[in-house]
Design an enzyme around this catalytic site. Structure first.
Site, PDB file in Angstrom:
ATOM      1  N   PHE A 137      46.044  37.504  40.446  1.00  0.00           N
ATOM      2  CA  PHE A 137      46.811  38.738  40.292  1.00  0.00           C
ATOM      3  C   PHE A 137      46.319  39.740  41.323  1.00  0.00           C
ATOM      4  O   PHE A 137      45.127  40.049  41.383  1.00  0.00           O
ATOM      5  CB  PHE A 137      46.674  39.331  38.883  1.00  0.00           C
ATOM      6  CG  PHE A 137      47.496  40.580  38.723  1.00  0.00           C
ATOM      7  CD1 PHE A 137      48.872  40.502  38.499  1.00  0.00           C
ATOM      8  CD2 PHE A 137      46.923  41.833  38.863  1.00  0.00           C
ATOM      9  CE1 PHE A 137      49.650  41.659  38.400  1.00  0.00           C
ATOM     10  CE2 PHE A 137      47.703  42.995  38.764  1.00  0.00           C
ATOM     11  CZ  PHE A 137      49.052  42.904  38.526  1.00  0.00           C
ATOM     12  N   ASP A 222      39.193  40.279  46.295  1.00  0.00           N
ATOM     13  CA  ASP A 222      39.830  41.299  45.468  1.00  0.00           C
ATOM     14  C   ASP A 222      38.909  41.552  44.277  1.00  0.00           C
ATOM     15  O   ASP A 222      38.891  40.788  43.321  1.00  0.00           O
ATOM     16  CB  ASP A 222      41.220  40.815  45.029  1.00  0.00           C
ATOM     17  CG  ASP A 222      41.911  41.817  44.076  1.00  0.00           C
ATOM     18  OD1 ASP A 222      41.234  42.723  43.567  1.00  0.00           O
ATOM     19  OD2 ASP A 222      43.120  41.642  43.845  1.00  0.00           O
ATOM     20  N   LYS A 251      40.298  50.053  40.051  1.00  0.00           N
ATOM     21  CA  LYS A 251      40.060  50.302  38.624  1.00  0.00           C
ATOM     22  C   LYS A 251      38.859  51.200  38.274  1.00  0.00           C
ATOM     23  O   LYS A 251      39.036  52.360  37.990  1.00  0.00           O
ATOM     24  CB  LYS A 251      39.983  48.971  37.878  1.00  0.00           C
ATOM     25  CG  LYS A 251      41.359  48.273  37.819  1.00  0.00           C
ATOM     26  CD  LYS A 251      41.388  47.149  36.833  1.00  0.00           C
ATOM     27  CE  LYS A 251      42.801  46.687  36.521  1.00  0.00           C
ATOM     28  NZ  LYS A 251      43.406  45.753  37.452  1.00  0.00           N
TER      29      LYS A 251
HETATM   30  C1  LIG Z   1      44.592  45.514  38.235  1.00  0.00           C
HETATM   31  C2  LIG Z   1      44.449  44.629  39.424  1.00  0.00           C
HETATM   32  C3  LIG Z   1      45.163  44.881  40.616  1.00  0.00           C
HETATM   33  C4  LIG Z   1      46.202  45.959  40.713  1.00  0.00           C
HETATM   34  O1  LIG Z   1      45.650  47.228  40.604  1.00  0.00           O
HETATM   35  P1  LIG Z   1      46.615  48.501  40.382  1.00  0.00           P
HETATM   36  O2  LIG Z   1      45.672  49.668  40.434  1.00  0.00           O
HETATM   37  O3  LIG Z   1      47.271  48.331  39.049  1.00  0.00           O
HETATM   38  O4  LIG Z   1      47.600  48.497  41.481  1.00  0.00           O
HETATM   39  C5  LIG Z   1      44.910  44.071  41.700  1.00  0.00           C
HETATM   40  N1  LIG Z   1      44.023  43.059  41.636  1.00  0.00           N
HETATM   41  C6  LIG Z   1      43.328  42.793  40.519  1.00  0.00           C
HETATM   42  C7  LIG Z   1      42.342  41.679  40.515  1.00  0.00           C
HETATM   43  C8  LIG Z   1      43.527  43.559  39.377  1.00  0.00           C
HETATM   44  O5  LIG Z   1      42.861  43.268  38.247  1.00  0.00           O
END
Ligand SMILES: *Cc1c(COP(=O)(O)O)cnc(C)c1O
Length: 395
Positions: A137, A222, A251
């Site tokens: 994701f 990420d 986050k």
């Molecule tokens: C939550 C998340 C995102 C997206 O972040 P947003 O601030 O909602 O755009 C991207 N990568 C990972 C691994 C995430 O958990």
């Protein structure tokens, strides 16, 4: 306003893009939150891995109040003190040489994808493909949707940005095979969060880096969900003895304020220059002051150690539950991102926990996910296990 009044107002006017639980939280303190009717909850979600210091941590509150009274926003036309200080701290504590600030995880990943392409374009090389993982994701914007290896997130939005390929996580041979002369980067979450708390096999991330170096491909981590202390190290990849060329954060970075960041190593930093990329709000004084207070507190107050200790304790307690309930298939995680795979409807268990005063979330279809604030105590864990046990008894 009561819970019901807030819910009615929200449902009448807010676009219905979330499956929300029928409560409105109005106050938080540490590991606890309260809804509009005064009901108390033990929060094992941290606003989805955002409030790593718990709700309204005094250091974060103070930094926001102080900065808000001084200068909230000014734009990147000028230099910004807390932005510069935060970049200095993040680079001092990581592999990175430079930092770009934005406002969310998706935006940080967009920046990473753009930078990877620009890096090779600048060298006159036709490398634009990005390999990502199945069940990954990376966000909800078009480039990050294209990067996300989950059909349910992508459905209905075709055609996508081109040149993304998904390969299985924890499979080094698949990476070797998928890389060709047009591959720019491999993008991976060190621990898959939304996909179901999937941890890397021993040697996987290190192996990925070796393959990338050998084949002239960039490596992007990420760490939007697992960075900023969540795993018991400031960055999750520190557990695995390797570093990427590019890392994205969001986050938890701002302690609850919206902020994203892309950290880059010396090799790739020169691919962005004035005019390459930008963000109006990115790195604004208020968000970076909050982030500075958050990161400093996480590093200075024994919080990483508490995260590791409490993570081990929760894992041990969940393993006891696993012995008792046959429908629990596995328990896994690192620090305080923990997943429990269950052969029973996760949504019902989440609902049951909410009704009993415990906030938890699912990940994927069959995993219950625990993301408590890193400041929690053994008593909080005991209370969580007590409530969860009661809910599991009814499954
Ligand atoms: C939550 C998340 C995102 C997206 O972040 P947003 O601030 O909602 O755009 C991207 N990568 C990972 C691994 C995430 O958990």
């Amino acid at each position: 306003m009561t819970n019901e009044e807030i819910i009615d107002l929200s449902e009448a006017h807010v676009l219905n893009t979330y499956k929300r639980f029928p409560v409105a939280m109005v106050r938080g303190d540490g590991v606890k939150v309260w809804d509009a009717s005064g009901n108390e909850y033990l929060d094992f979600t941290s606003g989805i891995a955002v409030c790593n210091l718990g709700h309204s941590h005094p250091a974060v509150v103070w930094a926001i109040q102080e900065q808000a009274a001084k200068l909230i926003h000014i734009s990147n036309l000028y230099h910004i003190r807390p932005q510069a200080e935060l970049a200095a701290l993040l680079t001092e504590k990581s592999f990175a040489d430079k930092v770009f600030f934005c406002n969310s995880g998706a935006e940080a990943n967009e920046a990473a994808i753009k930078l990877a392409r620009k890096f090779f374009s600048d060298k006159g090389q036709r490398r634009f493909k990005i390999l990502t993982m199945e069940k990954s994701f990376h966000g909800r914007t078009f480039a990050t949707l294209a990067a996300t290896g989950q059909e349910k997130v992508r459905k209905g939005f075709e055609p996508f940005l081109e040149k993304f390929t998904y390969i299985p996580f924890n499979d080094l041979e698949a990476v070797s095979k998928a890389i060709d002369s047009e591959t720019a980067a491999v993008m991976v979450e060190p621990i898959q969060g939304e996909g179901g708390v999937i941890v890397p096999d021993k040697g996987y991330l290190k192996g990925l880096k070796e393959i990338c170096v050998k084949r002239g491909v960039l490596l992007i981590f990420d760490e939007v969900q697992v960075g900023v202390g969540r795993t018991g190290k400031l960055f999750a990849h520190e557990h695995y003895g390797t570093t990427p060329n590019i890392m994205t954060l969001a986050k938890a970075l701002g302690g609850g304020m919206a902020i994203g960041a892309m950290l880059v190593d010396d090799l790739v930093q020169g691919a962005f220059g004035p005019g390459s990329h930008a963000s109006t709000f990115g790195g604004n004084p208020l968000a970076t002051a909050a982030a500075m207070a958050t990161v400093k507190t996480i590093l200075n107050e024994g919080i990483l150690q508490n995260c590791l200790t409490m993570g081990d304790y929760i894992l041990a307690e969940l393993l006891v539950l696993k012995e008792k309930y046959g429908f629990i298939k596995s328990v896994r995680g690192k620090g305080l991102i923990i997943g429990m795979e269950i052969d029973a409807p996760v949504a019902d268990i989440v609902k049951g926990c909410l009704a009993a005063g415990l906030l938890v979330i699912g990940a994927g279809e069959s995993v219950l996910r625990f993301l408590p604030p890193l400041i929690l105590t053994a008593e909080d864990v005991d209370e969580m296990i007590r409530i969860l046990g009661k809910v599991l008894d009814k499954v």
